[in-house]
Design a protein around this motif. Structure first.
Motif, PDB file in Angstrom:
ATOM      1  N   SER A  41       1.507  -2.916   9.209  1.00  0.00           N
ATOM      2  CA  SER A  41       2.095  -3.086   7.883  1.00  0.00           C
ATOM      3  C   SER A  41       2.442  -1.742   7.256  1.00  0.00           C
ATOM      4  O   SER A  41       3.443  -1.613   6.572  1.00  0.00           O
ATOM      5  CB  SER A  41       1.117  -3.846   6.973  1.00  0.00           C
ATOM      6  N   THR A  45       6.097  -0.381   5.631  1.00  0.00           N
ATOM      7  CA  THR A  45       6.237  -0.309   4.178  1.00  0.00           C
ATOM      8  C   THR A  45       6.160   1.097   3.592  1.00  0.00           C
ATOM      9  O   THR A  45       6.599   1.312   2.474  1.00  0.00           O
ATOM     10  CB  THR A  45       5.151  -1.171   3.504  1.00  0.00           C
ATOM     11  N   GLU A  47       7.174   4.875   3.047  1.00  0.00           N
ATOM     12  CA  GLU A  47       8.300   5.783   3.207  1.00  0.00           C
ATOM     13  C   GLU A  47       7.781   7.192   3.444  1.00  0.00           C
ATOM     14  O   GLU A  47       6.935   7.692   2.696  1.00  0.00           O
ATOM     15  CB  GLU A  47       9.181   5.759   1.960  1.00  0.00           C
ATOM     16  N   PRO A 251       2.202   3.722  -1.760  1.00  0.00           N
ATOM     17  CA  PRO A 251       1.888   3.107  -0.465  1.00  0.00           C
ATOM     18  C   PRO A 251       1.304   4.102   0.538  1.00  0.00           C
ATOM     19  O   PRO A 251       0.401   3.767   1.305  1.00  0.00           O
ATOM     20  CB  PRO A 251       3.248   2.574  -0.004  1.00  0.00           C
TER      21      PRO A 251
END
Length: 312
Positions: A41, A45, A47, A251
């Protein structure tokens, strides 16, 4: 940007981890179980500055955090527990690791300019750096020390003794140790040098009277240069190391913190630290390599000179 990445040193780090004896725990741990689903994941997701890669800036003059271990073939190989952890994080996220060696102050600058994803160089999460980077959870708790040579251990055994204009005190440029020198020895002649290796050489040659150095780094140098003496523990509110994360990338921060937690939980981080300390006690080089990836001749000569001075 293109020029910057043209200078990057791409590393698989598998050989560093293999020489640490912990390749299995890092690679297999990141590729199976809980880490596997997390990495899948994360890669989709998060960057990063270069697609499919985790780009990490480091300053390889800070054993046992990061340094070059010299192999039996005489070739330098990037090592240290920061570098082992960097590989673990990249594996955890399902990304290729790219490490960019530079001077310490450059690490902070490149993270701040968002040219790299992470800065891993024994960084202390000092509030003064908050404008340049965000900080991960602490992954290692260390300390700070005042270091001199054995012959001066009694003379410079207090902050009062080194807080004098006639005393020369060293610290790494842009580091927390430089701030600690200003805080504890404001009246001393404070000399900031780009590399810890330069500070050690100046101490051993008598050009510096004392220096502020991270405790475990100082202990690592003591193994090679027994004439060094840690005379004081230096008080510091933020006792620990964190990873500098490019700002405003939640993230990425989440994935880094999850990887740190996983490395602690599965015992990998403990193994990385033990292996790095063992490697750091052997033949090593601390500093930047030349354009051909070799130990710089002048740095090797300086190291030999320091060894000769200490032996004498």
């Amino acid at each position: 940007m293109k020029k910057f990445f043209a200078l990057a040193l791409s590393l698989t780090m598998a050989l560093s981890l293999a020489s640490c004896g912990s390749s299995g725990s890092a690679s297999s741990g990141a590729a199976s179980g809980g880490s596997a689903s997390a990495s899948g994941s994360a890669a989709a997701t998060v960057e990063t500055v270069s697609s499919g890669k985790l780009t990490v800036a480091t300053s390889p003059d800070f054993a046992p955090y990061e340094f070059y271990a010299i192999g039996e073939d005489g070739k330098p190989q990037l090592a240290g527990f920061d570098m082992a952890l960097a590989q673990y994080i990249a594996d955890y996220m399902g990304l290729e690791l790219e490490v960019v060696p530079m001077d310490f102050d450059g690490v902070i600058m490149e993270v701040g300019m968002k040219n790299v994803d992470l800065g891993m160089a024994g960084l202390s999460p000092d509030p003064s750096r908050a404008n340049a980077m965000d900080f991960s959870d602490l992954y290692y708790e260390g300390g700070q020390a005042l270091v001199t040579v054995k012959g001066n251990a009694d003379k410079f055994a207090s902050f009062e003794a080194v807080n004098d204009p006639s005393v020369s005190v060293g610290a790494q440029t842009g580091s927390i140790q430089a701030d600690l020198a200003q805080e504890n020895s404001p009246n001393a002649s404070i000399i900031q040098l780009a590399k810890v290796t330069d500070i050690i050489a100046e101490l051993l040659s008598g050009k510096l009277d004392a220096a502020y150095i991270e405790t475990d780094v100082a202990k690592s140098y003591q193994k090679n240069y027994p004439d060094l003496e840690i005379v004081l523990d230096v008080p510091y509110d933020v006792a620990g190391s964190a990873i500098g994360v490019v700002k405003d990338n939640a993230p990425l921060m989440e994935a880094v913190n999850a990887a740190i937690a996983a490395a602690k939980a599965d015992g990998s981080l403990e193994k990385f630290i033990a292996a790095a300390n063992e490697q750091a006690s052997g033949e090593k080089y601390e500093g930047l390599l030349d354009e051909n990836g070799n130990v710089q001749a002048d740095a090797a000569a300086a190291s030999a000179s320091a060894s000769a001075s200490q032996a004498g």
